[in-house]
Motif scaffolding. Sequence first.
Motif: not given
Length: 643
Positions: A292-309, A354-361
């Motif tokens: 709560r004291d520094n939420p912007i610094k702690e968030i990582d809203n870019v990650y990889d998702v792995f899918i198989t077909n 995946i880029v969840m650009g505006d996400f923040i808890y």
Amino acid sequence: MMNKRFVLTIIIAVLLFVNGKSQEYLTGFTGGIPEGNIRESKNDVVATLPFFDDFTKSGIYPDAEKWQPGNVSVNSGFPYMPVNYRAATLDLINKYGKVHTNGSSNPFIADTLLSVKIRLDSVGNHALTPADSLYFSFYYQPGGFGDSPDRDDSLVLQFGHGYDEVVFDTVLQNYVTLRKIAWHQMWATEGQSYESFVDECDDNQYFKKVMLPITDTCFFTEDFYIMFFNYGTLPTTLYPNDRSNMDQWNIDMVYLDMNRSIVNDTYPMVSLTNTAPTLLKRYQSIPYKHYRDNPIKEIDNVYDVFITNLDVNTHEVRYTCKVEDNNSGWNYIYNSNPLIINQYNNVGVVKNEIVMGDFIYPYNLPVDTTSFTISQYVSVVDEHSNEVAGDSIISQQKFCNYFAYDDGTPEMGYGLVPNDTYMAVQFKVMKLDTVQGVQMLFNRTLNDANYNFFDIVVWRDNNGKPGQEIYTLNNQRPVWNDSVMYAFSEYTFDEVVKVNSTFYIGLRQRYSKSINIGFDASIDNSQYNFYDAGNGWKNSSFPGSIMIHPIMGKNSNLVVSPENHDNNSLDLYPIPARDFVRIEGVDASVYKEIVIYDLTGRLICRYQYTNVLDINDLQDGVYLLRAVKEDGTFKTSKLMISK
């Protein structure tokens, strides 16, 4: 792909041990499996075609409707890039987390994955014959994030079928007919390093597929069986604490059915292979007040998702991630643009950023602890949407009273030699706080050879490395729990330890044998891991996370407060209890587990939740009994035992 330096460094470490030099090193991990949760097979369980298991719907054990009780665990920690999420792992430990009693430096049979009875005589009114083109297939992988099996080790597949044998019964003094099982070895492979195995795989595939036709008429019976088992070897070593769990084999996508073809064999499914991300930049878990004291610094809203077909056709899919606060009703939903996923047989695992650009808890909740449900979905959105199954993975993100780099699954055990060596993990707080204790997860070795004394130490920072010691808790020993697979032990400090900004917490090994603390090899935080074997502090050479959790705050987590429990009472009966205790005043359907502590805050044991708890394994005394919900909230009451 896993860093090949990982295995190479282990080899170098072993050579250094032989020459008597100081070094850090890793061993395989063992952990207790709760015996009470072993689901007994039913005598009347009979499977029919199709027989399919991708192990995504199992608990920590294989599905009892498909597999008989044994020592195999189902998990997401050991397999690397599975065909879909989770796999079954065969290794060298029994269901209690201890090395098999028949273990030796010569190859021995360790784990067994045995199916229930499968009907191969008919499907409905249709009598099965070799003309029905029956095939059995599965995917396998040696090692993964765990220990690669040696060349003397092996994975074996056998088929069994029932047959009648006439024998003379000496009691009845007559001949009787007994139904027995005949076993046929169908396939086997010797151990090899994970790196050499992946080099032999197709691009972006980290498992190999085995597909076997069933043509022998002896198998077309009403009682057909599938059995995997592994041969393993324990090392011959001067360090008994090295004789631990190792030689892992991961199995995925077991499939037996008719009308299959080896040249064009697919399954109508699009799958996720990895769990949801924490969406945090540095930690897997962090106290909410520090987030709560520094939420912007702690968030990582870019990650990889792995899918198989796994289907025969290329598909257009949509990925969705939904985050929900378990207390306030707040939620966030991300929908990707359509993604084109080619067939697994052609391209293997497909990675998408995946880029969840505006996400923040949310950072304004009036609580000290909270938790969120993270749901991932992948669905087919083209013309085949009604023909091909999608996938979903649900996980929990908790903001509790501790910091953690690991995900709770230890694939290895970390240790140092010789004596008087130190290991430390770096943490950074956002505000002035106190450390009240630490949670640690310990590896178990053959005959508990690592049950040795150690000291817990807290250091200040000195230019990015541990500096001045500010607290030491002397003469501690590993604590294990046979009733839980991966149980953290809690050590409570006897004084307030204030920290600000960067600090370190770790162990001093007092003896030459490694203490074997849990090591999460799947999440690389080696930049925060340090060791001192007599030549000053150095960064760890192993990618992964040492499983140490500093517990933050002035008050013990055992103190019940409005932020982490509801106001209804937790009633125990009888008081004092003798053989059992009955829990009243709660809804059993919403509780996950029972945790027992002594009055110092030390964790004693954990149980799957039940309203009537067997306490025969607890000694006389006063304890704290905590009933815990899925979201981490709980109720606590004193438990008195007098026998």
